[in-house]
Design a protein around this motif. Structure first.
Motif, PDB file in Angstrom:
ATOM      1  N   TRP A 161      -7.664  21.105  51.564  1.00 61.29           N
ATOM      2  CA  TRP A 161      -7.811  21.354  52.999  1.00 61.29           C
ATOM      3  C   TRP A 161      -6.976  22.548  53.446  1.00 61.29           C
ATOM      4  CZ3 TRP A 161      -4.524  19.602  57.403  1.00 61.29           C
ATOM      5  CH2 TRP A 161      -3.188  19.463  57.021  1.00 61.29           C
ATOM      6  N   ASN A 162      -7.054  22.817  54.766  1.00 57.99           N
ATOM      7  CA  ASN A 162      -6.254  23.859  55.390  1.00 57.99           C
ATOM      8  C   ASN A 162      -6.506  25.220  54.745  1.00 57.99           C
ATOM      9  OD1 ASN A 162      -4.534  24.539  57.463  1.00 57.99           O
ATOM     10  ND2 ASN A 162      -2.665  24.190  56.298  1.00 57.99           N
ATOM     11  N   MET A 163      -7.778  25.589  54.621  1.00 57.80           N
ATOM     12  CA  MET A 163      -8.155  26.875  54.036  1.00 57.80           C
ATOM     13  C   MET A 163      -9.405  27.410  54.730  1.00 57.80           C
ATOM     14  SD  MET A 163      -9.520  25.446  50.357  1.00 57.80           S
ATOM     15  CE  MET A 163      -7.918  24.687  50.088  1.00 57.80           C
ATOM     16  N   LYS A 164      -9.551  28.716  54.683  1.00 53.32           N
ATOM     17  CA  LYS A 164     -10.647  29.362  55.394  1.00 53.32           C
ATOM     18  C   LYS A 164     -11.985  29.183  54.685  1.00 53.32           C
ATOM     19  CE  LYS A 164     -10.480  33.844  55.660  1.00 53.32           C
ATOM     20  NZ  LYS A 164     -10.036  35.196  56.107  1.00 53.32           N
ATOM     21  N   ASN A 165     -11.940  29.196  53.352  1.00 51.96           N
ATOM     22  CA  ASN A 165     -13.216  29.127  52.643  1.00 51.96           C
ATOM     23  C   ASN A 165     -12.998  28.640  51.211  1.00 51.96           C
ATOM     24  OD1 ASN A 165     -15.953  29.304  52.241  1.00 51.96           O
ATOM     25  ND2 ASN A 165     -16.025  31.529  52.086  1.00 51.96           N
TER      26      ASN A 165
END
Length: 286
Positions: free
Chosen positions: A197-201
């Motif tokens: 989680w906590n990611m742009k892509n």
């Protein structure tokens, strides 16, 4: 006179040698300071320097070792078992701005039993984990892998991330919200709360896909989500292979698990939920 003369000469010689020794000591100290370069890398809370980079922990053998090459900014792990019990310390902590390479050979474990992470980087644009080995990263309370930037897993490596204690709510892989996780010809298995989680892509290359049933990346939630659309805390599998939905469904048909063909499409029922062959949740009217 000759005795006084000799004493005078001896005093001068002693003073000369004393001054020479001081000069040599200062020069040696300066030379040591010049040769000792501290790098932006800690392993088990041990500072990596120009003097210990070939064996930072003093434990290397021919068949297991840790080495750091400053020229290529590469940390090589070969059949190592590293655990950190220092409070708030990370097993691998990188504070440099240049991209860090972590080459994994053999089977390697990074275990953190405090509030730290297995791998952490706060400033680099990218951390790249690659090689022909397996890296097992675990943490008790601090999280598995925490990168303030992009994480690339490539070149055949297998990365497995899991918490030491399933009852502790610690994440698997987190990229501070703006990073991109790229999996290229490699395998990633991550479990946490949330798992990834906590990611742009999430970028998958060379046949890599999400293999665990019912999971997909949701850009709006910046996480791999489950069939209900929530950031999953289940084991997420990413790699090249057959979907778990097909592999793991029970051979016998039950009320909760079965597989059948409907309108020329394979449907898998797992734990009472229906998925297509790509592991995507579908609605089926019986």
């Amino acid at each position: 006179m000759p005795v006084d003369f000799n004493i005078s000469i001896m005093k001068k010689l002693l003073l000369f040698f004393a001054a020479l020794c001081c000069t040599l000591a200062v020069s040696a100290q300066k030379a040591y300071k010049i040769s000792l370069e501290k790098y932006d890398l800690l392993i088990n809370n041990v500072q990596v320097t120009s003097l210990n980079s070939d064996d930072p922990l003093g434990q290397n053998t021919s068949d297991r070792y840790v080495k750091y090459d400053r020229v290529t900014n590469t940390l090589t792990l070969y059949n190592v078992y590293l655990t950190c019990e220092d409070s708030n310390a990370d097993v691998i902590a990188y504070f440099g701005k240049e991209p860090l390479n972590i080459c994994v050979r053999g089977w390697c474990l990074l275990g953190n039993y405090t509030s730290g992470c297995a791998v952490r980087s706060d400033y680099a644009d990218e951390v790249r984990i690659y090689g022909d080995g397996t890296l097992f990263a675990s943490s008790s309370r601090g999280g598995g892998i925490l990168i303030d930037g992009n994480l690339t897993v490539s070149d055949g490596v297998t990365l497995q991330v899991t918490p030491n204690d399933v009852d502790v709510k610690t994440f698997g892989i987190s990229l501070y919200g703006d990073g991109v996780l790229t999996v290229d010809n490699a395998t990633v298995e991550a479990k946490g709360n949330p798992s990834i989680w906590n990611m742009k892509n999430l970028v998958m290359k060379n046949g890599v896909k999400i293999l665990s049933a019912g999971h997909k990346f949701d850009a709006a939630k910046k996480a791999v989500v489950d069939a209900s659309g929530n950031a999953t805390n289940e084991l997420v599998k990413i790699g090249v292979g057959t979907l778990d939905a097909i592999q793991n469904v029970a051979a016998e048909n039950t009320s909760q698990n079965s597989k059948f063909v409907r309108n020329n499409q394979l449907i898998i029922k797992r734990n009472g939920v229906y998925y297509n062959a790509n592991g995507v949740k579908v609605e089926v009217k019986r």
